[in-house]
Design a protein around this motif. Sequence first.
Motif, short mmCIF file in Angstrom:
data_model
loop_
_atom_site.label_atom_id
_atom_site.label_comp_id
_atom_site.label_asym_id
_atom_site.label_seq_id
_atom_site.Cartn_x
_atom_site.Cartn_y
_atom_site.Cartn_z
N SER A 179 0.82 -1.22 0.00
CA SER A 179 0.00 0.00 0.00
C SER A 179 0.85 1.26 0.00
O SER A 179 0.30 2.36 -0.09
CB SER A 179 -0.93 0.01 1.23
N LEU A 180 2.16 1.14 0.10
CA LEU A 180 3.02 2.32 0.12
C LEU A 180 3.10 2.96 -1.25
O LEU A 180 3.26 2.27 -2.27
CB LEU A 180 4.43 1.94 0.60
N ARG A 181 3.01 4.28 -1.27
CA ARG A 181 3.18 5.05 -2.50
C ARG A 181 4.06 6.25 -2.18
O ARG A 181 4.16 6.70 -1.04
CB ARG A 181 1.82 5.54 -3.04
N ALA A 182 4.70 6.76 -3.22
CA ALA A 182 5.61 7.88 -3.02
C ALA A 182 4.86 9.09 -2.50
O ALA A 182 3.80 9.45 -3.03
CB ALA A 182 6.32 8.21 -4.32
N GLU A 183 5.38 9.71 -1.47
CA GLU A 183 4.80 10.91 -0.89
C GLU A 183 5.48 12.12 -1.50
O GLU A 183 6.68 12.32 -1.35
CB GLU A 183 5.01 10.89 0.63
N LEU A 184 4.70 12.93 -2.23
CA LEU A 184 5.26 14.08 -2.92
C LEU A 184 5.01 15.39 -2.17
O LEU A 184 5.49 16.42 -2.57
CB LEU A 184 4.66 14.18 -4.33
#
Length: 429
Positions: free
Chosen positions: A164-169
């Motif tokens: 569920s991890l996605r890049a935090e922008l």
Amino acid sequence: MALAAFAVRSGEETRQMQVVCVDDLVPADDDLRRIEALVDWGQVRRTAEPFYRPGRAGRPGIDPAVLVKLALVLAWRGLPSMRETLRVARTDVSIRRFLGFGLTERLPDHSTFSHAQTKRFADSSVFEQLFTAVLRQCTEAGLVGGRRLVVDGTHIEADAALKSLRAELTPADHDGDGDGDGEIVPDSPAGPGRALAVAEPRSGPTPKRTASNATAVSRTDPDAKLRHKPGHRTHLVHRGQVAVDPKARVIVAVQSERATGSEADCLKDLVTRARFAGHAVAELAADSGYASQDAYATLDALETVALIPPQPGAKHTAAEQARERMRTPTGRDAAFDRQAHAEGAIAELKRHGADRARCRGTRLLQLQLLVAATAINLKRLLSADDAAHGGQTGDPTPHTAAITALTGLLARTLDEIGHLTAADSSTGS
């Protein structure tokens, strides 16, 4: 050759019709039966009443006391989920009686409890007030010393997967990796005044890259944080803080939080919660993970003696004073209390439903911790009641009445024997 006589059970005996009372099927010393008498369920209903819509439209709702009882059963038995709790309740007469259901009544669906926990009661004080009421009973029973508080924290696995991890922008000023190293994240190329959205899921295989709390966020549980520890698998966690009174290991306060920053950030809130419950918190004991100059200053402002060993390399004045306190008999006793009672309470919490998060978000984890802590404090009350009655559980009144009746019968019998003996002696027989 002699044959042993025995009665053959064909199984048809189970199909007979009987009129039974569920109350008679549960013994008086049953734990759930005794717990039911300790809690004011009318107050639970009054606390939950604002979260039910008035009116007569639609299907009648489930009694909120039943939903709270289900949460207590899950924590008391240490069952893995609400589905399993309801499955066990189908054939467990003790649980059915505790919930107020007959032998053939249909139990609530697990989705009803899930809706109540995650939606209806999520922002309520139902579980908080139940915990406070039980804690008050522990105090009245003399189980709370009221002077020293021991604090410790633990990581609780989140209900979220690494996928569920996605890049935090979004630009971040400060964050950590969950181990309190205080890693500073540089400003985003987009500039500090511009907030960007979380990256959308991509198709195809997930690229191999190193993620951290500074660069990634879980889309299913944004409050969960990555935890890296040598020798252990990487997983998403929350942090739970527990404050315990060492006299009888009664839990005075719990708090869920994100697993970032310093553990000592929660000390002010824990002391405030404990004092609201009537605890003096004259002394607070914790391990060196809570040691910092800010932590010592916070406890000093709260007029609480900090029995926290400082970090080995700390040279400031507060650290030197704390080091001297830990060398005293009081400091050594506090260190023992922390290891025996704070860490012991955390291990007990994990056996009573706090081994992993069943919902997403620190707010819902707080409710889970409150129910588990309530179950443990109820256990303390039952143990104190057993000790007060010499190991006998249940209502002691029937036992006292039976003993009195038997004693009177024995006295009358002895008197009658004495009269008969005297009569025989007078007649010469």
